[in-house]
Motif scaffolding. Sequence first.
Motif, PDB file in Angstrom:
ATOM      1  N   VAL A 134       0.766  -1.143   0.136  1.00  0.00           N
ATOM      2  CA  VAL A 134       0.074   0.077   0.071  1.00  0.00           C
ATOM      3  C   VAL A 134       0.897   1.138   0.000  1.00  0.00           C
ATOM      4  CG1 VAL A 134      -1.751   1.434   1.414  1.00  0.00           C
ATOM      5  CG2 VAL A 134      -1.808  -1.192   1.374  1.00  0.00           C
ATOM      6  N   VAL A 135       0.758   2.193  -1.293  1.00  0.00           N
ATOM      7  CA  VAL A 135       1.793   3.217  -1.160  1.00  0.00           C
ATOM      8  C   VAL A 135       1.047   4.268  -2.022  1.00  0.00           C
ATOM      9  CG1 VAL A 135       2.985   2.187  -2.845  1.00  0.00           C
ATOM     10  CG2 VAL A 135       3.898   4.233  -1.340  1.00  0.00           C
ATOM     11  N   VAL A 136       1.091   5.477  -1.623  1.00  0.00           N
ATOM     12  CA  VAL A 136       0.683   6.823  -2.312  1.00  0.00           C
ATOM     13  C   VAL A 136       1.943   7.674  -2.276  1.00  0.00           C
ATOM     14  CG1 VAL A 136      -0.986   8.793  -1.983  1.00  0.00           C
ATOM     15  CG2 VAL A 136      -1.714   6.718  -1.098  1.00  0.00           C
ATOM     16  N   ARG A 175      -0.101  12.228  -1.053  1.00  0.00           N
ATOM     17  CA  ARG A 175      -0.473  11.898   0.257  1.00  0.00           C
ATOM     18  C   ARG A 175      -1.411  12.861   0.983  1.00  0.00           C
ATOM     19  NH1 ARG A 175       5.266   9.200   2.211  1.00  0.00           N
ATOM     20  NH2 ARG A 175       5.120   7.535   0.234  1.00  0.00           N
ATOM     21  N   GLY A 176      -2.194  12.616   1.812  1.00  0.00           N
ATOM     22  CA  GLY A 176      -3.244  13.518   2.411  1.00  0.00           C
ATOM     23  C   GLY A 176      -4.398  13.723   1.405  1.00  0.00           C
ATOM     24  N   LYS A 177      -4.533  13.178   0.388  1.00  0.00           N
ATOM     25  CA  LYS A 177      -5.840  13.510  -0.450  1.00  0.00           C
ATOM     26  C   LYS A 177      -6.669  12.416  -0.449  1.00  0.00           C
ATOM     27  CE  LYS A 177      -2.961  16.582  -3.370  1.00  0.00           C
ATOM     28  NZ  LYS A 177      -2.391  16.633  -4.715  1.00  0.00           N
ATOM     29  N   GLN A 178      -6.783  11.444   0.563  1.00  0.00           N
ATOM     30  CA  GLN A 178      -7.630  10.462   0.478  1.00  0.00           C
ATOM     31  C   GLN A 178      -7.352   9.348  -0.067  1.00  0.00           C
ATOM     32  OE1 GLN A 178     -11.791  11.883   2.013  1.00  0.00           O
ATOM     33  NE2 GLN A 178     -11.462  13.067  -0.054  1.00  0.00           N
ATOM     34  N   GLY A 204      -5.089   6.975  -0.023  1.00  0.00           N
ATOM     35  CA  GLY A 204      -4.756   5.736   0.943  1.00  0.00           C
ATOM     36  C   GLY A 204      -6.060   5.035   1.415  1.00  0.00           C
ATOM     37  N   LYS A 205      -7.094   6.021   1.879  1.00  0.00           N
ATOM     38  CA  LYS A 205      -7.882   5.545   2.304  1.00  0.00           C
ATOM     39  C   LYS A 205      -8.962   4.769   1.228  1.00  0.00           C
ATOM     40  CE  LYS A 205     -10.430   9.172   4.293  1.00  0.00           C
ATOM     41  NZ  LYS A 205     -11.030  10.030   4.875  1.00  0.00           N
ATOM     42  N   CYS A 231       1.884  -4.193   9.140  1.00  0.00           N
ATOM     43  CA  CYS A 231       2.355  -2.779   9.062  1.00  0.00           C
ATOM     44  C   CYS A 231       2.950  -2.457  10.005  1.00  0.00           C
ATOM     45  CB  CYS A 231       0.997  -1.768   8.719  1.00  0.00           C
ATOM     46  SG  CYS A 231       0.076  -1.806  10.489  1.00  0.00           S
ATOM     47  N   LYS A 246       3.799   2.721  13.371  1.00  0.00           N
ATOM     48  CA  LYS A 246       2.971   3.943  13.148  1.00  0.00           C
ATOM     49  C   LYS A 246       1.951   4.101  12.240  1.00  0.00           C
ATOM     50  CE  LYS A 246       6.011   4.902   9.435  1.00  0.00           C
ATOM     51  NZ  LYS A 246       6.593   5.793   8.552  1.00  0.00           N
ATOM     52  N   ASN A 247       1.562   2.931  11.609  1.00  0.00           N
ATOM     53  CA  ASN A 247       0.250   3.007  10.686  1.00  0.00           C
ATOM     54  C   ASN A 247      -0.613   2.329  11.182  1.00  0.00           C
ATOM     55  OD1 ASN A 247       1.704   4.362   8.622  1.00  0.00           O
ATOM     56  ND2 ASN A 247       2.582   2.779   7.611  1.00  0.00           N
ATOM     57  N   PHE A 296      -3.798   4.030  11.171  1.00  0.00           N
ATOM     58  CA  PHE A 296      -4.577   4.049   9.855  1.00  0.00           C
ATOM     59  C   PHE A 296      -5.451   3.119   9.297  1.00  0.00           C
ATOM     60  CE2 PHE A 296      -3.802   3.207   5.196  1.00  0.00           C
ATOM     61  CZ  PHE A 296      -4.738   4.344   4.886  1.00  0.00           C
ATOM     62  N   TYR A 297      -5.004   2.009   9.463  1.00  0.00           N
ATOM     63  CA  TYR A 297      -5.702   0.547   9.229  1.00  0.00           C
ATOM     64  C   TYR A 297      -6.746   0.436  10.339  1.00  0.00           C
ATOM     65  CZ  TYR A 297      -1.772  -0.210   6.141  1.00  0.00           C
ATOM     66  OH  TYR A 297      -1.217  -0.113   4.942  1.00  0.00           O
ATOM     67  N   LYS A 320      -8.900   2.371  11.002  1.00  0.00           N
ATOM     68  CA  LYS A 320     -10.190   3.203  10.443  1.00  0.00           C
ATOM     69  C   LYS A 320     -11.155   2.148   9.642  1.00  0.00           C
ATOM     70  CE  LYS A 320      -7.867   7.474   9.564  1.00  0.00           C
ATOM     71  NZ  LYS A 320      -8.578   8.377  10.482  1.00  0.00           N
TER      72      LYS A 320
HETATM   73  C1  LIG Z   1      -0.158   5.440   4.871  1.00  0.00           C
HETATM   74  C2  LIG Z   1      -0.376   5.994   3.473  1.00  0.00           C
HETATM   75  C3  LIG Z   1      -0.997   5.016   2.350  1.00  0.00           C
HETATM   76  C4  LIG Z   1      -1.589   6.821   3.567  1.00  0.00           C
HETATM   77  O1  LIG Z   1      -2.127   7.258   2.461  1.00  0.00           O
HETATM   78  P1  LIG Z   1      -2.616   8.789   2.332  1.00  0.00           P
HETATM   79  O2  LIG Z   1      -3.128   8.814   0.913  1.00  0.00           O
HETATM   80  O3  LIG Z   1      -1.409   9.750   2.679  1.00  0.00           O
HETATM   81  O4  LIG Z   1      -3.857   8.926   3.358  1.00  0.00           O
HETATM   82  P2  LIG Z   1      -5.193   9.452   3.325  1.00  0.00           P
HETATM   83  O5  LIG Z   1      -5.149  10.888   2.657  1.00  0.00           O
HETATM   84  O6  LIG Z   1      -6.199   8.558   2.390  1.00  0.00           O
HETATM   85  O7  LIG Z   1      -5.515   9.663   4.895  1.00  0.00           O
HETATM   86  C5  LIG Z   1      -6.509   9.157   5.423  1.00  0.00           C
HETATM   87  C6  LIG Z   1      -6.685   9.211   6.810  1.00  0.00           C
HETATM   88  O8  LIG Z   1      -5.785   8.587   7.568  1.00  0.00           O
HETATM   89  C7  LIG Z   1      -5.067   9.431   8.207  1.00  0.00           C
HETATM   90  N1  LIG Z   1      -3.600   9.027   8.075  1.00  0.00           N
HETATM   91  C8  LIG Z   1      -2.772   8.863   7.083  1.00  0.00           C
HETATM   92  N2  LIG Z   1      -1.614   8.298   7.248  1.00  0.00           N
HETATM   93  C9  LIG Z   1      -1.911   7.723   8.793  1.00  0.00           C
HETATM   94  C10 LIG Z   1      -0.822   7.220   9.625  1.00  0.00           C
HETATM   95  N3  LIG Z   1       0.303   6.561   9.144  1.00  0.00           N
HETATM   96  N4  LIG Z   1      -1.400   6.920  10.815  1.00  0.00           N
HETATM   97  C11 LIG Z   1      -2.578   7.249  11.182  1.00  0.00           C
HETATM   98  N5  LIG Z   1      -3.505   7.994  10.332  1.00  0.00           N
HETATM   99  C12 LIG Z   1      -3.004   8.353   9.211  1.00  0.00           C
HETATM  100  C13 LIG Z   1      -5.160  10.950   7.862  1.00  0.00           C
HETATM  101  O9  LIG Z   1      -4.968  11.815   8.824  1.00  0.00           O
HETATM  102  C14 LIG Z   1      -6.623  10.725   7.362  1.00  0.00           C
HETATM  103  O10 LIG Z   1      -7.567  10.806   8.288  1.00  0.00           O
HETATM  104  P3  LIG Z   1      -9.051  11.465   8.346  1.00  0.00           P
HETATM  105  O11 LIG Z   1      -9.438  10.485   7.205  1.00  0.00           O
HETATM  106  O12 LIG Z   1      -9.413  11.189   9.455  1.00  0.00           O
HETATM  107  O13 LIG Z   1      -8.736  12.790   7.812  1.00  0.00           O
HETATM  108  C15 LIG Z   1       0.465   6.780   2.809  1.00  0.00           C
HETATM  109  O14 LIG Z   1       0.969   7.818   3.758  1.00  0.00           O
HETATM  110  C16 LIG Z   1       1.795   6.275   2.457  1.00  0.00           C
HETATM  111  O15 LIG Z   1       1.833   5.871   1.245  1.00  0.00           O
HETATM  112  N6  LIG Z   1       3.137   6.048   3.144  1.00  0.00           N
HETATM  113  C17 LIG Z   1       4.280   5.418   2.650  1.00  0.00           C
HETATM  114  C18 LIG Z   1       4.117   3.929   2.565  1.00  0.00           C
HETATM  115  C19 LIG Z   1       3.609   3.349   3.832  1.00  0.00           C
HETATM  116  O16 LIG Z   1       3.919   3.345   4.901  1.00  0.00           O
HETATM  117  N7  LIG Z   1       2.562   2.451   3.404  1.00  0.00           N
HETATM  118  C20 LIG Z   1       1.739   1.407   4.306  1.00  0.00           C
HETATM  119  C21 LIG Z   1       2.500   0.312   4.648  1.00  0.00           C
HETATM  120  S1  LIG Z   1       2.188  -0.808   5.777  1.00  0.00           S
END
Ligand SMILES: CC(C)(COP(=O)(O)OP(=O)(O)OC[C@H]1O[C@@H](n2cnc3c(N)ncnc32)[C@H](O)[C@@H]1OP(=O)(O)O)[C@@H](O)C(=O)NCCC(=O)NCCS
Length: 204
Positions: A142-144, A149-152, A154-155, A177, A180-181, A184-185, A187
């Motif tokens: 999973v990677v954005v 990033r921050g544009k939804q 990943g969600k 994961c 720190k993530n 995120f999951y 949710k």
């Molecule tokens: C983790 C990742 C996939 C999130 O994607 P993103 O497009 O930036 O996230 P989104 O914009 O969809 O954010 C969605 C929500 O999650 C939150 N969020 C994003 N990253 C988060 C994290 N690491 N921990 C907790 N919350 C997180 C945001 O605040 C947002 O919250 P909201 O819906 O309440 O506003 C992205 O940061 C990424 O690619 N990171 C590097 C690679 C990585 O770590 N991948 C995961 C491997 S397990």
Amino acid sequence: MQAQLLHPISNPCNFFRIAVMILDEAPLFDPGLLAELDWSQNMVSFCPDISPVHPGAGLVLRPLCTSDLDRGFYKVLGQLTKVGDVTTEQFIKKFEHMKQSGDYYAVVVEDLNLGQIVATATLIMEHKFIHGCAKRGRIEEVVVSDECRGKQLGKLLLSVLTLLSKKLGCYKVTLECKPKNVAFYEKFGYVASDETYMQRRFSD
Ligand SMILES: CC(C)(COP(=O)(O)OP(=O)(O)OC[C@H]1O[C@@H](n2cnc3c(N)ncnc32)[C@H](O)[C@@H]1OP(=O)(O)O)[C@@H](O)C(=O)NCCC(=O)NCCS
């Protein structure tokens, strides 16, 4: 005689090598699966509202195709982990293997204005003898891209692959994961397991 053998067209082996090097738009899996997802079952909210069919202005969410090699697919994956030096031939072979198995669902988000992949994630089906010969889903890679990033996105990817795993009949879907993530999951209804993830590496 030797020159003739080396000629790409007169030598069937070389001709085959050329044929398999062509990148195209053929999807890894049926794109209809994404369009048919029951989005009302999605657990997270989006503001502004986006969906698999409407992922945002100038964006498209779809299955991976081999042409994505030229759209920066590896550039995005490289923001997650080491990707290695992969040749076009290796990529196509791996893609064909995954496609033929029917168990790989790699999705990408493409920025149509840039012609670049900006996000990706993969769902893999694991077949079991247990649980009534069930299927387990695994979400990987999973990677954005950092500028998106921050544009939804990943969600969106997590919602789509979680719903897809349910639609495909998985009895559960899991992922690994970094701590720190975890938030995120969570949710999407994922909970930390009390099992420990163990591994033995044979190479980097
Ligand atoms: C983790 C990742 C996939 C999130 O994607 P993103 O497009 O930036 O996230 P989104 O914009 O969809 O954010 C969605 C929500 O999650 C939150 N969020 C994003 N990253 C988060 C994290 N690491 N921990 C907790 N919350 C997180 C945001 O605040 C947002 O919250 P909201 O819906 O309440 O506003 C992205 O940061 C990424 O690619 N990171 C590097 C690679 C990585 O770590 N991948 C995961 C491997 S397990």
